[in-house]
Design a protein around this motif. Structure first.
Motif, PDB file in Angstrom:
ATOM      1  N   GLY A 147       0.795  -1.226   0.000  1.00 31.93           N
ATOM      2  CA  GLY A 147       0.000   0.000   0.000  1.00 31.93           C
ATOM      3  C   GLY A 147       0.822   1.267   0.000  1.00 31.93           C
ATOM      4  O   GLY A 147       0.263   2.369  -0.154  1.00 31.93           O
ATOM      5  N   TYR A 148       2.139   1.137   0.158  1.00 36.35           N
ATOM      6  CA  TYR A 148       2.985   2.330   0.232  1.00 36.35           C
ATOM      7  C   TYR A 148       2.895   3.120  -1.068  1.00 36.35           C
ATOM      8  O   TYR A 148       3.031   2.578  -2.168  1.00 36.35           O
ATOM      9  N   GLY A 149       2.651   4.420  -0.941  1.00 38.21           N
ATOM     10  CA  GLY A 149       2.580   5.281  -2.112  1.00 38.21           C
ATOM     11  C   GLY A 149       1.188   5.453  -2.689  1.00 38.21           C
ATOM     12  O   GLY A 149       0.984   6.282  -3.578  1.00 38.21           O
ATOM     13  N   ARG A 150       0.224   4.698  -2.187  1.00 39.12           N
ATOM     14  CA  ARG A 150      -1.140   4.813  -2.695  1.00 39.12           C
ATOM     15  C   ARG A 150      -1.881   5.932  -1.974  1.00 39.12           C
ATOM     16  O   ARG A 150      -1.774   6.072  -0.768  1.00 39.12           O
ATOM     17  N   LYS A 152      -3.138  10.135  -1.587  1.00 40.10           N
ATOM     18  CA  LYS A 152      -2.553  11.468  -1.632  1.00 40.10           C
ATOM     19  C   LYS A 152      -1.453  11.600  -0.594  1.00 40.10           C
ATOM     20  O   LYS A 152      -1.676  11.375   0.593  1.00 40.10           O
ATOM     21  N   LYS A 153      -0.270  11.984  -1.024  1.00 43.75           N
ATOM     22  CA  LYS A 153       0.845  12.174  -0.109  1.00 43.75           C
ATOM     23  C   LYS A 153       0.676  13.492   0.625  1.00 43.75           C
ATOM     24  O   LYS A 153       0.547  14.554   0.000  1.00 43.75           O
ATOM     25  N   ILE A 154       0.680  13.453   1.958  1.00 49.39           N
ATOM     26  CA  ILE A 154       0.523  14.675   2.750  1.00 49.39           C
ATOM     27  C   ILE A 154       1.795  15.051   3.494  1.00 49.39           C
ATOM     28  O   ILE A 154       1.917  16.178   3.980  1.00 49.39           O
ATOM     29  N   GLU A 155       2.716  14.132   3.591  1.00 55.25           N
ATOM     30  CA  GLU A 155       4.040  14.367   4.171  1.00 55.25           C
ATOM     31  C   GLU A 155       4.888  13.156   3.816  1.00 55.25           C
ATOM     32  O   GLU A 155       4.408  12.200   3.217  1.00 55.25           O
ATOM     33  N   GLU A 156       6.164  13.173   4.203  1.00 54.75           N
ATOM     34  CA  GLU A 156       7.036  12.053   3.895  1.00 54.75           C
ATOM     35  C   GLU A 156       6.490  10.763   4.497  1.00 54.75           C
ATOM     36  O   GLU A 156       6.224  10.693   5.701  1.00 54.75           O
ATOM     37  N   ASP A 157       6.276   9.758   3.650  1.00 53.04           N
ATOM     38  CA  ASP A 157       5.838   8.418   4.042  1.00 53.04           C
ATOM     39  C   ASP A 157       4.409   8.365   4.607  1.00 53.04           C
ATOM     40  O   ASP A 157       4.014   7.361   5.195  1.00 53.04           O
ATOM     41  N   THR A 158       3.632   9.422   4.421  1.00 52.18           N
ATOM     42  CA  THR A 158       2.245   9.446   4.889  1.00 52.18           C
ATOM     43  C   THR A 158       1.316   9.714   3.710  1.00 52.18           C
ATOM     44  O   THR A 158       1.482  10.710   2.999  1.00 52.18           O
ATOM     45  N   PHE A 159       0.336   8.824   3.537  1.00 53.73           N
ATOM     46  CA  PHE A 159      -0.580   8.908   2.413  1.00 53.73           C
ATOM     47  C   PHE A 159      -2.019   8.764   2.909  1.00 53.73           C
ATOM     48  O   PHE A 159      -2.289   7.965   3.806  1.00 53.73           O
ATOM     49  N   VAL A 160      -2.923   9.531   2.315  1.00 52.61           N
ATOM     50  CA  VAL A 160      -4.337   9.459   2.664  1.00 52.61           C
ATOM     51  C   VAL A 160      -5.066   8.663   1.587  1.00 52.61           C
ATOM     52  O   VAL A 160      -5.017   9.029   0.396  1.00 52.61           O
ATOM     53  N   SER A 161      -5.719   7.591   1.986  1.00 56.81           N
ATOM     54  CA  SER A 161      -6.457   6.751   1.047  1.00 56.81           C
ATOM     55  C   SER A 161      -7.548   7.568   0.367  1.00 56.81           C
ATOM     56  O   SER A 161      -8.216   8.387   0.996  1.00 56.81           O
ATOM     57  N   GLU A 162      -7.732   7.323  -0.923  1.00 54.82           N
ATOM     58  CA  GLU A 162      -8.733   8.064  -1.689  1.00 54.82           C
ATOM     59  C   GLU A 162      -9.877   7.182  -2.168  1.00 54.82           C
ATOM     60  O   GLU A 162     -10.815   7.674  -2.806  1.00 54.82           O
ATOM     61  N   GLU A 163      -9.829   5.895  -1.858  1.00 55.68           N
ATOM     62  CA  GLU A 163     -10.898   4.999  -2.257  1.00 55.68           C
ATOM     63  C   GLU A 163     -10.971   3.840  -1.271  1.00 55.68           C
ATOM     64  O   GLU A 163     -10.101   3.669  -0.416  1.00 55.68           O
ATOM     65  N   GLY A 164     -12.046   3.064  -1.375  1.00 56.78           N
ATOM     66  CA  GLY A 164     -12.222   1.930  -0.476  1.00 56.78           C
ATOM     67  C   GLY A 164     -12.780   2.359   0.869  1.00 56.78           C
ATOM     68  O   GLY A 164     -13.072   3.535   1.102  1.00 56.78           O
ATOM     69  N   TYR A 165     -12.900   1.392   1.774  1.00 57.10           N
ATOM     70  CA  TYR A 165     -13.530   1.688   3.062  1.00 57.10           C
ATOM     71  C   TYR A 165     -12.685   2.591   3.952  1.00 57.10           C
ATOM     72  O   TYR A 165     -13.194   3.172   4.909  1.00 57.10           O
TER      73      TYR A 165
END
Length: 222
Positions: A147-150, A152-165
């Motif tokens: 899941g890494y990189g999936r 929206k990136k909001i900071e280094e190594d942190t991503f906000v999911s944009e789909e799914g539950y």
């Protein structure tokens, strides 16, 4: 975009059985503090399966979570078994049990759902709440995970999911250096990276995946 409060209204997102790792961690604490009734904090307790386990094992159970529905479900589990627990609705950056000293605390599959700054605040709160020799166990997702990189990136190594539950939910991924920095003032009892490689999976498989993801497991001592 679902919130944790909304997710805990749906049975398909509620885990029922406790993790064997949590049971073994509690047994480890019993060995460290023999003969004592322990005070144990289920940090980000979700729907309460592990808070219930702590109480069932005869210890003083404390559970906190940002979800009111999660805490309500936890309270129902506890009351149905005729047991007790101290439960609070709280953000992970807050300490809802000021003045309480814990023998142990744990956070299973939850601590990484925030920004780096807030995760650091959470771990600092736990450290300050433990007695000398108290221990904390956590599971944290790894940068080696699929899941890494999936999102929206909001900071280094942190991503906000944009789909799914988990749409709208932040995921912070840790490498070894990040784990060591997060637990810089702790004594590391054990640090393990479990790597799972998914060779094939249908499009919606991960909505109900029964298998483990790539993550870190850590036990650290104050």
């Amino acid at each position: 975009m679902a919130t944790w409060n909304e997710l805990f209204l749906d049975d398909k997102y509620i885990e029922i059985l406790p993790q064997p790792e949590v049971y073994k961690f509690i047994k480890m604490l019993e060995g460290v503090f023999p003969g004592e009734t322990l005070s144990i904090w289920d940090f980000c307790c979700g729907a309460g399966r592990h808070t219930l386990l702590v109480s069932q094992m005869g210890h003083n159970a404390f559970g906190s979570d940002i979800s009111e529905n999660g805490i309500a479900n936890t309270r129902q589990l506890i009351e149905e078994k005729g047991l007790t627990a101290n439960l609070k609705v709280a953000d992970m950056t807050e300490n809802p049990f000021p003045g309480q000293v814990f023998h142990g605390a744990f956070s299973w599959n939850a601590l990484h759902h925030n920004t780096t700054e807030n995760i650091e605040k959470a771990v600092a709160n736990i450290y300050d709440s433990l007695c000398d020799g108290g221990m904390f166990m956590a599971s944290l997702i790894s940068t080696k995970g699929g899941g890494y990189g999936r999102g929206k990136k909001i900071e280094e190594d942190t991503f906000v999911s944009e789909e799914g539950y988990e749409a709208g939910v932040p995921h912070h991924y840790f490498d070894y250096a990040g784990i060591k920095e997060l637990f810089g003032r702790w004594e590391i009892v054990g640090l393990v990276e479990h790597v799972s490689t998914y060779m094939e999976a249908e499009e919606n498989f991960h909505d109900f995946n029964p298998f483990p993801y790539t993550k870190w497991n850590i036990i650290a001592r104050k």
